[in-house]
Design a protein around this motif. Structure first.
Motif, PDB file in Angstrom:
ATOM      1  N   ALA A 259      30.528  64.004 102.464  1.00  0.00           N
ATOM      2  CA  ALA A 259      30.558  65.425 102.792  1.00  0.00           C
ATOM      3  C   ALA A 259      29.697  65.730 104.012  1.00  0.00           C
ATOM      4  O   ALA A 259      30.065  66.562 104.857  1.00  0.00           O
ATOM      5  N   MET A 260      28.560  65.073 104.118  1.00  0.00           N
ATOM      6  CA  MET A 260      27.673  65.318 105.259  1.00  0.00           C
ATOM      7  C   MET A 260      28.332  64.937 106.577  1.00  0.00           C
ATOM      8  O   MET A 260      28.111  65.581 107.606  1.00  0.00           O
ATOM      9  N   PHE A 261      29.161  63.910 106.548  1.00  0.00           N
ATOM     10  CA  PHE A 261      29.832  63.476 107.770  1.00  0.00           C
ATOM     11  C   PHE A 261      31.217  64.104 107.932  1.00  0.00           C
ATOM     12  O   PHE A 261      31.691  64.286 109.046  1.00  0.00           O
ATOM     13  N   GLY A 262      31.862  64.425 106.818  1.00  0.00           N
ATOM     14  CA  GLY A 262      33.219  64.957 106.903  1.00  0.00           C
ATOM     15  C   GLY A 262      33.311  66.456 106.923  1.00  0.00           C
ATOM     16  O   GLY A 262      34.173  67.032 107.614  1.00  0.00           O
ATOM     17  N   SER A 263      32.428  67.135 106.195  1.00  0.00           N
ATOM     18  CA  SER A 263      32.495  68.598 106.137  1.00  0.00           C
ATOM     19  C   SER A 263      31.109  69.190 105.960  1.00  0.00           C
ATOM     20  O   SER A 263      30.827  69.859 104.952  1.00  0.00           O
TER      21      SER A 263
END
Length: 278
Positions: A259-263
């Motif tokens: 999530a930190m890298f994708g959204s």
């Protein structure tokens, strides 16, 4: 800053075996100073047992300072001070009745630059921590411990015929894995890693990353890295630190690594992980 959640006695040999028990680590409102300069502002972070937590962010935002606080290294720096709590399985590692050597044994550290004892043999490097923590074991038990720890660090097959040679004669990547083996010998619950691959070639970096993923079932890992691809590959959860002129470092956002890298929820996180600054 707001945080977005997205006396030496004979004792039993602390052999590192499958089924080791990693420890859960939690920081509560940790602040830090070097003299009058405040470098961290009320950092709270949950680092779950049996997972890899990566700390990312630009240089100078307090990541390495925070890492050193977790195993009581910060307090050794002249003029350094801190506030807050660090809990290992719910117990404060800074409690007055808690021995410093106990905290260091349970929360190990691997530094940015490999630091084996250069004139000491590979074998003696692995067992060095036993002497420091007052653990006495038989020769056969030491032999078994050395093999197990070097195997866990992915180094046994490369050095099994060189155990009596100096640790300083190994390559950089091998020296770093030797340091990991040395840390594992006292069976820590948590292993802290401060940019462990920054001075290594891609092949050695890949092997260290493989070692991290292999170890995490037995030891909780917290890693500082400036390599975003590495953070994405090895960590389960990720915390983004940031500081600005006149403002101490703190956590902007924390959550599962995908999530930190994708959204990411904070635009500053998105800008950093996608290389727009830092």
């Amino acid at each position: 800053m707001s945080v977005t959640e997205n006396s030496a006695a004979t004792v039993a040999l602390p052999v590192v075996r499958p089924g080791g028990v990693p420890g859960g680590l939690e920081a509560r409102e940790v602040s830090a100073w070097f003299g009058e300069h405040k470098v961290l502002e009320q950092v709270s972070l949950d680092m779950p047992a049996g997972q890899v937590t990566s700390l990312i962010g630009p240089s100078g935002c307090g990541k390495s300072t925070f890492l050193r606080i977790l195993n009581r290294m910060h307090e050794l720096i002249p003029g350094a001070a801190l506030a807050g709590e660090v809990l290992l399985d719910g117990a404060d590692v800074y409690a007055p009745d808690r021995r410093l050597t106990d905290a260091r044994r349970r929360i190990g550290m691997v530094f940015q630059k490999p630091n084996p004892f250069p004139a000491m043999s590979v074998y003696d490097n692995v067992t060095a921590g036993l002497k420091l923590t007052g653990v006495r074991v038989s020769r056969s038990e030491r032999d078994r411990l050395v093999e197990e720890c070097l195997t866990k660090a992915g180094l046994w097959n490369e050095v099994r015929d060189r155990l009596r040679q100096p640790g300083g004669a190994l390559s950089g990547g091998q020296q770093q894995r030797l340091c990991i083996a040395r840390s594992l010998a006292v069976r820590p619950q948590v292993l802290l890693m401060d940019e462990p691959c920054s001075a290594l070639d891609p092949t050695s970096t890949r092997r260290i990353e493989e070692t991290i993923r292999e170890l995490v079932s037995e030891v909780t890992i917290v890693i500082v890295t400036h390599n975003m691809q590495q953070a994405a590959r090895v960590s389960d959860r990720c915390a983004f630190f940031l500081a600005s002129p006149g403002v101490p470092g703190g956590i902007v956002e924390y959550g599962p690594t995908p999530a930190m890298f994708g959204s990411p929820q904070d635009p500053r996180t998105a800008d950093y992980v996608h290389g727009r600054f830092g």
